[in-house]
Scaffold this active site. Structure first.
Site, mmCIF file in Angstrom:
data_model
loop_
_atom_site.group_PDB
_atom_site.id
_atom_site.type_symbol
_atom_site.label_atom_id
_atom_site.label_comp_id
_atom_site.label_asym_id
_atom_site.label_seq_id
_atom_site.Cartn_x
_atom_site.Cartn_y
_atom_site.Cartn_z
ATOM 1 N N HIS A 107 -2.241 6.637 3.944
ATOM 2 C CA HIS A 107 -2.844 7.831 3.341
ATOM 3 C C HIS A 107 -4.363 7.695 3.207
ATOM 4 O O HIS A 107 -4.919 6.590 3.252
ATOM 5 C CB HIS A 107 -2.231 8.099 1.963
ATOM 6 N N GLU A 122 5.031 3.628 -2.203
ATOM 7 C CA GLU A 122 4.250 2.401 -2.297
ATOM 8 C C GLU A 122 5.045 1.337 -3.055
ATOM 9 O O GLU A 122 5.962 1.637 -3.828
ATOM 10 C CB GLU A 122 2.915 2.682 -3.016
#
Length: 253
Positions: free
Chosen positions: A11, A89
């Site tokens: 990202h 994550e």
């Protein structure tokens, strides 16, 4: 046999990234202005690369990045984005929300290197690997369901070990009609590399620095692999995996 390309993208930057904070799973931050520009740059870099499938973490920073990349794509701009919580994550437990340097100190005190250290209440590397395996199983099945008929081939495209790639956005995928884009997170992607290069014995691309295998990919950095499956209606098993490039960042220089 079923062969497809897999491009992984981290990202774009968030304010927490800029401030050196561990986001993990607790902080679901959006992209910063810089992160939006990085994602736009990634989308423009990949605009002529045809994606047949897109998978993304269900966290804001990853979803925003995927949406921007897909929006800029000339052939895949209306493709479905499949969110998957197994792409989240890594959880850093009590260290989340604190400075990265604080976790470095915690690791040093505990006698561990930073990548191997698990803060209290955090996920171990093996726990993240289990999520990666779950995702790959779902990915393989979705690719097979969507493309089994059009991409059954007897000979998979093979990257020659001596071949020097020209450094173009479509490196390695010119003759691969099925291409999955996956947008995720830095620590998660570093464990994917650990799994691919360590557990699956994927060879490094020619001329690559071996140290890159386990370094954190930069914001909107890219890694690409060519995966071949043994494909039957009864089972899907990995036949071969090749790395095209890792941690590519030309679009954000």
């Amino acid at each position: 046999m079923l062969t497809f390309a897999l491009t992984l993208v981290r990202h774009g930057e968030t304010q927490c990234n800029k401030d050196g904070l561990l986001q993990g799973q607790k902080i679901d931050a959006p992209l910063s202005e810089i992160g939006i520009r990085q994602s736009e740059a990634a989308g423009l870099y990949l605009r002529d690369v045809n994606f047949t499938n897109v998978f993304v973490s269900d966290m804001k920073r990853a979803k925003q990045t995927a949406e921007i990349i897909v929006k800029n794509n000339r052939t895949s701009h209306d493709i479905e984005l499949v969110t998957d919580s197994s792409l989240k994550e890594r959880c850093f437990g009590i260290a989340e929300g604190g400075q990265v340097k604080e976790m470095k100190n915690m690791a040093k005190t505990a006698g561990w290197s930073l990548p191997e250290f698990t803060p209290p209440e955090g996920e171990t590397i093996e726990q993240v690997k289990a999520r990666i395996k779950d995702f790959l199983k779902a990915l393989f099945q979705r690719i097979a369901n969507d493309h089994r008929d059009k991409n059954q081939v007897s000979e998979a495209p093979v990257l020659k070990t001596e071949e020097v790639l020209p450094g173009l956005p479509d490196d390695g995928v010119l003759n691969v009609p099925v291409h999955a884009l996956v947008v995720g997170h830095g620590a998660y992607m570093s464990i994917v590399m650990l799994y691919f290069f360590g557990d699956l014995k994927c060879p490094m691309p020619r001329g690559s620095d071996p140290a890159q295998r386990f370094s954190i990919c930069p914001n909107t950095g890219m890694c690409r692999f060519i995966i071949t499956l043994n494909c039957s209606y009864a089972d899907l098993t990995l036949s071969n995996i090749q790395c095209v490039f890792i941690n590519r960042r030309e679009h954000i220089k």
